[in-house]
Design a protein around this motif. Structure first.
Motif, mmCIF file in Angstrom:
data_model
loop_
_atom_site.group_PDB
_atom_site.id
_atom_site.type_symbol
_atom_site.label_atom_id
_atom_site.label_comp_id
_atom_site.label_asym_id
_atom_site.label_seq_id
_atom_site.Cartn_x
_atom_site.Cartn_y
_atom_site.Cartn_z
ATOM 1 N N PRO A 123 41.289 42.954 45.804
ATOM 2 C CA PRO A 123 40.924 44.189 45.097
ATOM 3 C C PRO A 123 39.766 44.895 45.805
ATOM 4 O O PRO A 123 38.910 44.250 46.418
ATOM 5 C CB PRO A 123 40.489 43.680 43.708
ATOM 6 C CG PRO A 123 41.044 42.302 43.602
ATOM 7 C CD PRO A 123 41.109 41.756 44.981
ATOM 8 N N ARG A 124 39.728 46.203 45.736
ATOM 9 C CA ARG A 124 38.681 46.960 46.426
ATOM 10 C C ARG A 124 37.290 46.619 45.901
ATOM 11 O O ARG A 124 36.313 46.661 46.656
ATOM 12 C CB ARG A 124 38.944 48.457 46.276
ATOM 13 C CG ARG A 124 40.168 48.944 47.038
ATOM 14 C CD ARG A 124 40.331 50.445 46.915
ATOM 15 N NE ARG A 124 41.496 50.919 47.659
ATOM 16 C CZ ARG A 124 41.875 52.196 47.704
ATOM 17 N NH1 ARG A 124 41.177 53.114 47.054
ATOM 18 N NH2 ARG A 124 42.940 52.534 48.404
ATOM 19 N N MET B 218 42.190 37.865 38.874
ATOM 20 C CA MET B 218 42.438 39.272 38.579
ATOM 21 C C MET B 218 43.214 39.456 37.290
ATOM 22 O O MET B 218 42.914 40.342 36.481
ATOM 23 C CB MET B 218 43.196 39.926 39.733
ATOM 24 C CG MET B 218 42.315 40.385 40.887
ATOM 25 S SD MET B 218 41.047 41.583 40.388
ATOM 26 C CE MET B 218 42.067 42.929 39.757
ATOM 27 N N GLN C 68 41.861 41.435 34.077
ATOM 28 C CA GLN C 68 42.588 42.580 33.535
ATOM 29 C C GLN C 68 43.078 42.341 32.112
ATOM 30 O O GLN C 68 43.693 43.212 31.513
ATOM 31 C CB GLN C 68 43.763 42.920 34.447
ATOM 32 C CG GLN C 68 43.335 43.431 35.817
ATOM 33 C CD GLN C 68 44.471 43.481 36.818
ATOM 34 O OE1 GLN C 68 45.579 43.000 36.544
ATOM 35 N NE2 GLN C 68 44.200 44.044 37.989
#
Length: 374
Positions: free
Chosen positions: A41-42, A365, A369
């Protein structure tokens, strides 16, 4: 997303199994960050939690925080200490963070490598006495394990064999994900290199692992009575007490090295006739994968986990020294050795630290989320 990896189980000066697992995952994650891999992820941030600055010598150059030792009296407050650093997800290579992450404000992934100590409850001798006593109590029933694992948001393990045991004993109702061990990148060779090395391999046999009772080194020592023209090298560190127990079984063709460097270990893998293990149980069996990736044949006890990670290996009955000796001698036939090398390379190629690191990130992640199942 900020991921903190609990690196407090990293040994100082040398790795054991949990320590190498942690360091290898962190190294793979660091490499992914450095390569700006698109899978990350960025907003991904990675931080290590340690308790002793000397641990940094065994870990990649990553941001870190310091909190209490996992064996200190402050461990029940570990989650509260971690809260101060605002992690979104914390990953532990063990099944504990304090008292089940008491007071935590983050998602938690715990790891259960194996269920060995329910069968063999003797704790590692380097642990403090109070911790060893607690260890025995903890492994006298599955209830504490169930409490800890169910206090997490997801549970990781290192093999399908252990995952099946976790389900069999109903140890958790949380999401269960496999994040396996893998060979060290520096020890991986090509098939051409491995086959070329066969002509220079010696009659040296090697063992890498602890000397805990379940490792069953006794069978290997007995096998050496049938192999007078071979020499077994026990490469790992060993306590004076355990060495004294094993010495009566060790013939003149057995050498205790009491620890070797990573470079020395790679050299042994490059020239030994075979790596041996007669373990009664394992969670994964990292030395097996390392040996196969280095083109070193292996002779293993016939247990489910080795059938999983090295299905094409040469096997012997766990307590049958004669079978081990015969399997070892069988590898002296060039065609048999070549087949063992080719098969071992294929077995080991199913595992990589990068793949395991990506599985960890993906699991974190999904928890971050808010997905119901990681």
């Amino acid at each position: 997303m900020k991921l903190i990896v609990d690196a407090r189980y990293t040994r100082i000066g040398f790795h054991d199994g949990i320590s190498r697992y942690t360091a290898s995952l962190l190294t793979a994650l660091h490499e992914l960050i450095e390569s700006q891999d698109s899978h990350l992820p960025r907003d991904f941030q990675l931080v290590m939690a340690i308790h002793d600055l000397r641990q940094l010598e065994m870990l990649p150059p990553l941001p870190y925080i310091t909190i209490c030792s996992p064996t200190s009296a402050l461990e029940p407050l570990a989650a509260l200490q971690l809260n101060r650093h605002n992690p979104d997800v914390v990953f532990s290579p063990m099944q504990t963070i304090g008292l089940g992450g008491l007071g935590r404000k983050f998602k938690l992934i715990l790891t259960l490598h194996d269920l060995i100590y329910y069968s063999y409850p003797t704790p590692p001798s380097f642990l403090p006495l109070p911790v060893r006593l607690g260890w025995r109590v903890f492994h006298s029933t599955y209830a504490p394990q169930q409490y800890l694992l169910n206090s997490a948001d997801a549970v990781a393990t290192v093999s399908a064999t252990t995952a099946d045991l976790i389900r069999q004993h109903s140890l958790t109702h949380r999401c269960l994900v496999e994040i396996p061990n893998a060979p060290q990148p520096g020890s991986i060779v090509t098939e051409a290199q491995a086959l070329a090395a066969l002509s220079t391999r010696t009659k040296d046999l090697i063992y890498m692992g602890s000397f805990m009772p379940y490792k069953n080194v006794e069978t290997l020592l007995r096998a050496m009575k049938f192999l007078p023209d071979y020499r077994l090298h026990l490469l790992s560190k060993i306590s004076p007490h355990r060495k004294a127990e094993l010495l009566p079984l060790a013939g003149s063709n057995v050498t205790f090295h009491n620890g070797v460097s990573d470079e020395e270990y790679r050299n042994w893998l490059g020239r030994a006739h075979a790596l041996l293990t007669a373990s009664k149980e394992e969670g994964y069996g990292l030395p097996v994968a390392e040996a196969q990736a280095a083109g070193c044949p292996v002779v293993l006890s016939d247990i489910p986990i080795f059938r999983e990670i090295a299905p094409k290996a040469h096997f012997a009955s766990t307590h049958n020294a004669w079978e081990f000796a015969q399997a070892i001698r069988g590898l002296s036939a060039p065609a048999v050795a070549q087949q063992a090398v080719r098969a071992g390379l294929k077995d080991s190629q199913r595992y990589s630290w990068q793949a395991s690191a990506l599985t960890l990130v993906e699991t974190a992640m999904k928890l971050y989320q808010g997905q119901a199942e990681a």
